[in-house]
Design a protein around this motif. Structure first.
Motif, short mmCIF file in Angstrom:
data_model
loop_
_atom_site.label_atom_id
_atom_site.label_comp_id
_atom_site.label_asym_id
_atom_site.label_seq_id
_atom_site.Cartn_x
_atom_site.Cartn_y
_atom_site.Cartn_z
N ALA A 132 3.61 1.97 5.93
CA ALA A 132 4.22 2.95 5.55
C ALA A 132 4.64 3.92 7.00
CB ALA A 132 3.70 3.75 4.56
N ASP A 133 3.48 3.94 7.76
CA ASP A 133 3.46 4.66 9.01
C ASP A 133 4.62 4.65 9.76
OD1 ASP A 133 1.45 6.11 7.84
OD2 ASP A 133 -0.02 4.79 9.26
N VAL A 134 5.39 3.38 10.12
CA VAL A 134 6.36 3.20 10.79
C VAL A 134 7.80 3.39 10.28
CG1 VAL A 134 5.08 1.18 12.14
CG2 VAL A 134 6.71 0.78 10.18
N LEU A 135 7.69 3.85 9.20
CA LEU A 135 9.00 4.01 8.47
C LEU A 135 9.42 5.41 8.69
CD1 LEU A 135 8.37 2.49 4.79
CD2 LEU A 135 9.73 1.52 6.35
N PRO A 136 10.77 5.71 8.88
CA PRO A 136 11.34 7.05 8.83
C PRO A 136 10.98 7.80 7.67
CG PRO A 136 13.19 5.41 8.54
CD PRO A 136 11.69 4.63 8.65
N GLU A 137 10.72 9.33 8.04
CA GLU A 137 10.34 9.91 6.93
C GLU A 137 11.11 9.85 5.62
OE1 GLU A 137 7.84 12.53 5.52
OE2 GLU A 137 7.71 12.09 7.86
N GLN A 138 12.52 9.69 5.47
CA GLN A 138 13.27 9.75 4.40
C GLN A 138 13.00 8.66 3.50
OE1 GLN A 138 14.83 9.26 7.23
NE2 GLN A 138 16.42 7.52 7.07
N LEU A 139 12.13 7.57 4.00
CA LEU A 139 12.25 6.29 3.46
C LEU A 139 10.79 6.28 2.68
CD1 LEU A 139 13.31 2.73 5.12
CD2 LEU A 139 13.03 3.38 2.67
N ARG A 140 9.92 6.86 3.38
CA ARG A 140 8.35 6.60 2.97
C ARG A 140 8.06 6.86 1.53
NH1 ARG A 140 5.13 9.58 8.06
NH2 ARG A 140 6.02 8.22 9.48
N HIS A 141 8.68 7.84 0.95
CA HIS A 141 8.44 8.22 -0.50
C HIS A 141 9.02 7.07 -1.43
CE1 HIS A 141 12.52 9.98 -0.26
NE2 HIS A 141 12.60 9.78 -1.71
N ARG A 142 10.00 6.12 -0.75
CA ARG A 142 10.35 5.11 -1.67
C ARG A 142 9.77 3.81 -1.21
NH1 ARG A 142 15.54 4.95 0.03
NH2 ARG A 142 15.47 6.65 1.44
N PHE A 143 8.78 3.87 -0.64
CA PHE A 143 8.14 2.37 -0.10
C PHE A 143 6.76 2.30 -0.85
CE2 PHE A 143 4.85 0.38 2.51
CZ PHE A 143 5.56 -0.86 2.70
N CYS A 144 6.51 1.09 -1.20
CA CYS A 144 5.07 0.70 -1.92
C CYS A 144 4.98 -0.93 -1.47
CB CYS A 144 5.19 1.08 -3.26
SG CYS A 144 6.27 0.21 -4.29
N GLY A 145 3.75 -1.20 -1.93
CA GLY A 145 3.51 -2.80 -1.89
C GLY A 145 3.65 -3.19 -3.45
N VAL A 146 4.40 -4.65 -3.25
CA VAL A 146 4.41 -5.29 -4.63
C VAL A 146 3.98 -6.57 -4.53
CG1 VAL A 146 6.85 -5.53 -4.53
CG2 VAL A 146 5.81 -5.95 -6.65
N HIS A 147 3.03 -7.09 -5.04
CA HIS A 147 2.49 -8.21 -4.70
C HIS A 147 2.49 -9.32 -5.61
CE1 HIS A 147 -1.30 -11.34 -3.87
NE2 HIS A 147 -0.16 -11.69 -3.37
N PHE A 148 3.60 -10.36 -5.67
CA PHE A 148 3.94 -11.21 -6.63
C PHE A 148 2.81 -12.64 -6.57
CE2 PHE A 148 7.98 -9.33 -6.13
CZ PHE A 148 8.31 -9.40 -7.73
N PHE A 149 2.44 -13.19 -7.57
CA PHE A 149 1.49 -14.27 -7.59
C PHE A 149 2.28 -15.75 -7.41
CE2 PHE A 149 -1.48 -11.27 -7.20
CZ PHE A 149 -2.97 -12.01 -7.24
N ASN A 150 1.69 -16.63 -6.78
CA ASN A 150 2.51 -17.86 -6.72
C ASN A 150 2.37 -19.04 -7.69
OD1 ASN A 150 4.32 -19.69 -5.28
ND2 ASN A 150 2.72 -20.47 -3.69
N PRO A 151 3.08 -19.58 -8.38
CA PRO A 151 4.75 -19.43 -8.23
C PRO A 151 5.27 -18.06 -8.86
CG PRO A 151 4.08 -21.32 -9.60
CD PRO A 151 2.89 -20.54 -9.24
N PRO A 152 5.97 -17.28 -8.36
CA PRO A 152 6.50 -16.06 -8.85
C PRO A 152 7.19 -16.13 -10.36
CG PRO A 152 7.29 -16.24 -6.67
CD PRO A 152 6.56 -17.63 -7.13
N ARG A 153 7.66 -17.31 -10.49
CA ARG A 153 8.35 -17.58 -11.93
C ARG A 153 7.55 -17.55 -13.08
NH1 ARG A 153 12.02 -22.81 -14.16
NH2 ARG A 153 11.42 -22.13 -16.54
N TYR A 154 6.25 -18.05 -12.78
CA TYR A 154 5.43 -18.28 -13.65
C TYR A 154 4.09 -17.61 -14.03
CZ TYR A 154 8.05 -22.72 -13.83
OH TYR A 154 9.21 -23.42 -13.87
N MET A 155 3.85 -17.02 -12.84
CA MET A 155 2.58 -16.21 -12.74
C MET A 155 2.95 -14.75 -13.08
SD MET A 155 0.48 -18.56 -12.07
CE MET A 155 -1.13 -17.56 -11.73
N HIS A 156 2.14 -14.29 -14.26
CA HIS A 156 2.53 -13.19 -15.01
C HIS A 156 2.28 -11.84 -13.95
CE1 HIS A 156 3.43 -10.68 -18.42
NE2 HIS A 156 2.47 -10.16 -18.52
N LEU A 157 1.25 -12.03 -13.23
CA LEU A 157 0.71 -10.97 -12.31
C LEU A 157 1.71 -10.40 -11.32
CD1 LEU A 157 -1.59 -8.71 -12.05
CD2 LEU A 157 -2.49 -10.38 -10.28
#
Length: 791
Positions: A132-157
């Motif tokens: 997040a630190d490298v993002l411009p100010e106006q983007l930071r509040h709309r940034f987060c991590g989303v970690h899909f598990f492999n394979p993304p279609r089948y793993m519920h998490l």
């Protein structure tokens, strides 16, 4: 401010294995998706992405829910495609796990990301705040991590990782989108290396590797011990490593070593010598066809460290340990494991003990509650119970004492003390009021995000129960129930695999009568998969073998009558399908006013596999649909071709989308991505039909059929297959009869018939096939082995 995330178009950055599959799943869900990667060095600048999209069709299990969906993904590259980002509402970055590369890419795309769009990084372990630190100010509040598990279609998490700067409304909107649109189970994680799932999951694998060596066990023995016997997936420990890729495994271990220098277990975060040696040889697991395991012809071989070579895989489980693991009472089971002197039992106790120890020590730093850890392990690693649930089920206080004793005795992998809260007199971490949070020192209820109101029965944790509704009617086969004051009743089957016997048939008919009288609609839904594995074959075979042909015919007639009762019910009957819906299960949903399918629905009219044809109204319904589609002038035969192939070849759709392609589902049926929302959506559909003045269809009296010409055309195809030895003479017999029924019998082409005519044809040919010795052999073989017999 509304926290609704409106997504018309999405972008995925990075067309590697994960990025391409995330784009595929967004497309499955009907989200218009652009997939980006570097420009190709020569030829079409989008070549890297077009190759990645083409490769999706080769992956197994299939990332796409329907063959035609690949063409919907829009290929783009970072040099001349960035303008496309301006129309995207969500941008998911999924490039290689290197901080510098990710940060460079963010600087490049930032000017093109729309002011309202959410930017998320699909990283499996890099710091979200650092990104997040490298993002411009106006983007930071709309940034987060989303970690899909492999394979993304089948793993519920899907793990959701907020940065310090992430806006709460952005998180809530994203959680809602992931849950309903993509069908995920969302767990919010703290910004620590490897988050929750991989932090605990990889540790549990490292612990198993350490104890494999300590107790001198073979890799195949460990896999036999750490699979379904203890509620874990069949791939257990070492097969999982092969599937993930041994190089990937080593990379994750190195990440843990580099980013967790103060972890009390740090000395174990290193690649075992044998693993490094395999990687050096290029034996990286499944993708290189050799790793811990390899295949020689039909035999599976396993690496033997003593012999430095592969040997036949035997997985010698000690009989006493196997018996001990079958103990139903967790407290007794754990006591026996700890008391046993057998290396296999000692190995298992050690793995459980160290995983419990690790989870308790790190809970406060990695997650808000114990619930988040347990759900992450279930949904991301396929464990039937998370570590805290297993510990609590086995007796919290006793197990805690045993762990403490082992720490003092120097038997545990680390000397770190268990946290104080473990010993504060508690009986566990999960209660009906909520799940324990060390940071808040309190029990925290489930999330209040409105999206969870759509889940009448969420995935229950130990100690959680959800009201079962009041029973309106019940017999040995079904239960009809409703929630207090609700207009829509729900019917669930009580049989094993929800197979259909006389009790189920009579129960459905009775339930529809009650629904017509007292409710505005009826939903057929099962609390657990499958929807229905079809007719109860053992009962049918029993009648045939006893020579009770009258009883057998009566059963078939009752099946057909039940389907017709569903179709002509005065209140809408909606089928809510997930998992398998085979044979009669498929036929019931074909007769419903509407079907709501979970994406992972595996539907087929598979009777040909046991030497029969569908006789619960399925073939009749296919003939009716072909006639309706063709109208007064079109070609009925052309409308039947796909349906005939689906039935004659006993095809099973691999998704709800494919069920529509195979003509086993209607184009207008609903597909839901989150199986936990299935009941909610089905009830809403039933109510909507009732509200709009529902009437059942008028009886189908003028059904135009393909007749003798249709039958002859189908038989021509079959003769070629018979002569080419693709099918056996009995297959030919079955398929010819399927063709006869679906074409309306030996009548002139374009003759008009009614439903009763088709139902009678179905029944006649079904009963004729059932009396043939080869069919009875097939049924008996299926009952004995669970596999179809080709005779």
């Amino acid at each position: 401010m509304s926290n609704k995330l409106l997504v018309r178009r999405a972008a995925v950055l990075g067309a590697g294995v994960m990025g391409a599959q995330i784009a595929a799943h967004l497309t499955n869900a009907g989200v218009d998706t652009v997939l980006f990667d570097l420009p190709a060095k020569e030829g079409d600048p989008n070549g890297v992405v077009t190759r990645a999209i083409a490769n999706l069709g080769k992956l197994s299990p299939a990332p796409l829910a329907g063959k035609g969906l690949a063409a919907r993904i829009i290929p783009a590259n970072y040099d001349d495609g960035l303008e496309l980002l301006k129309d995207c509402d969500i941008v998911i970055e999924a490039i290689a796990e290197r901080m510098d590369w990710k940060q460079d890419l963010y600087r490049k795309i930032a000017p093109f990301v729309a002011d309202h769009a959410v930017l998320a990084s699909n990283t499996s372990g890099l710091g979200i705040n650092a990104l997040a630190d490298v993002l411009p100010e106006q983007l930071r509040h709309r940034f987060c991590g989303v970690h899909f598990f492999n394979p993304p279609r089948y793993m519920h998490l899907a793990e959701l990782i907020p940065a310090r700067t992430t806006d709460k409304a952005v998180l809530e909107g994203l959680e809602t989108f992931l849950t309903t649109t993509l069908g995920k189970g969302v767990v919010v994680a703290k910004d620590t290396p490897n988050f929750i799932g991989n932090r605990i999951g990889v540790f549990s694998m490292l612990a198993a590797m350490h104890h494999t060596e300590q107790f001198g066990l073979g890799f195949d023995t460990v896999d036999a011990l750490t699979g379904p016997l203890i509620g874990r997936p069949k791939s257990a420990t070492y097969r999982t490593a092969d599937v993930v890729g041994l190089d990937t495994m080593a990379h994750v271990i190195k990440t843990m070593a580099d980013t967790l220098p103060d972890d009390p277990w740090h000395k174990y975060f290193k690649t075992p010598k044998w693993l490094a040696a395999l990687i050096e040889k290029g034996a990286l697991g499944q993708k290189t066809r050799a790793g811990v395991y390899t295949k020689k012809g039909k035999d599976i071989l396993v690496l033997d460290l003593k012999a430095q070579d592969y040997r036949a895989s035997t997985s010698e489980l000690d009989a006493d340990v196997a018996t001990l693991l079958k103990e139903r009472n967790p407290a007794k089971k754990f006591a026996a494991l700890r008391a046993s002197q057998h290396p296999q039992a000692k190995f298992l106790w050690a793995c459980f003990r160290d995983t419990f120890h690790y989870s308790a020590c790190h809970l406060e730093s990695i997650a808000d509650t114990a619930r988040d850890v347990d759900l992450a392990m279930r949904w991301g690693y396929g464990w039937s119970m998370g570590p805290f649930e297993s510990w609590q089920a086995a007796g919290w206080k006793q197990v805690a004492e045993w762990i403490a004793e082992d720490i003092v005795a120097g038997k545990a992998m680390s000397t770190a003390a268990l946290p104080d809260w473990v010993f504060d007199g508690r009986e566990g971490v999960h209660t009906s009021e909520g799940s324990y949070s060390p940071a808040r020192n309190d029990k925290v209820p489930r999330s209040s995000n409105p999206v969870y109101a759509r889940q009448r029965f969420p995935d229950p944790l130990l100690g959680e129960s959800f009201p079962q509704g009041h029973t309106v009617f019940e017999n040995d086969g079904v239960r009809l129930w409703a929630d207090e004051g609700d207009d829509i009743a729900v019917l669930s089957f009580k049989t094993k695999m929800h197979t259909v016997n006389d009790h189920v048939l009579n129960g459905i008919q009775e339930a529809i009568g009650i629904a017509e009288r007292d409710f505005r609609g009826l939903v057929i839904w099962q609390p657990k998969e499958p929807f229905s594995a079809g007719a109860d074959l053992s009962g049918a075979l029993g009648l045939l073998q006893a020579g009770d042909l009258k009883g057998f015919e009566a059963m078939v007639a009752n099946f057909q009558a039940t389907s017709q009762r569903i179709k002509y019910s005065l209140v809408p009957v909606v089928a809510a399908v997930r998992g398998l819906a085979l044979g009669g299960g498929c036929e019931f949903q074909m007769h419903a006013a509407h079907t709501v399918f979970a994406l992972e629905s595996y539907i087929g009219l598979v009777e040909a596999g046991v030497g029969l044809l569908p006789a619960g109204g399925g073939l009749k319904e296919l003939a009716v649909r072909a006639s309706d589609k063709a109208g007064a002038t079109g070609d009925v035969f052309a409308e039947l071709k796909t349906a005939f192939e689906s039935v004659a070849m006993a095809k099973v759709a691999t998704s709800a989308v494919e069920a529509k392609e195979l003509k086993l589902a209607r184009d207008g049926d609903t597909v839901v991505f989150n199986a936990f929302e299935l009941l909610h959506v089905a009830k809403a559909q039933a109510l909507a039909l009732a509200e709009s003045g529902y009437r059942p269809p008028l009886p189908a009296r003028n059904i135009r059929v393909a007749g003798d010409v249709g039958i002859a055309t189908f038989k021509m195809l079959l003769v070629n297959m018979l002569e080419g030895r693709f099918i056996s003479p009995h297959d030919y017999e079955i398929a010819s009869r399927i063709a006869t029924v679906i074409c309306g019998g030996e009548v002139d082409k374009d003759s008009l018939v009614d439903e009763d005519w088709l139902i009678r044809l179905e029944r006649e040919h079904f009963v004729a096939l059932a009396q043939m010795p080869k069919t009875q052999e097939r049924i008996a073989h299926m009952l004995k082995t669970g596999k179809p017999l080709r005779n």
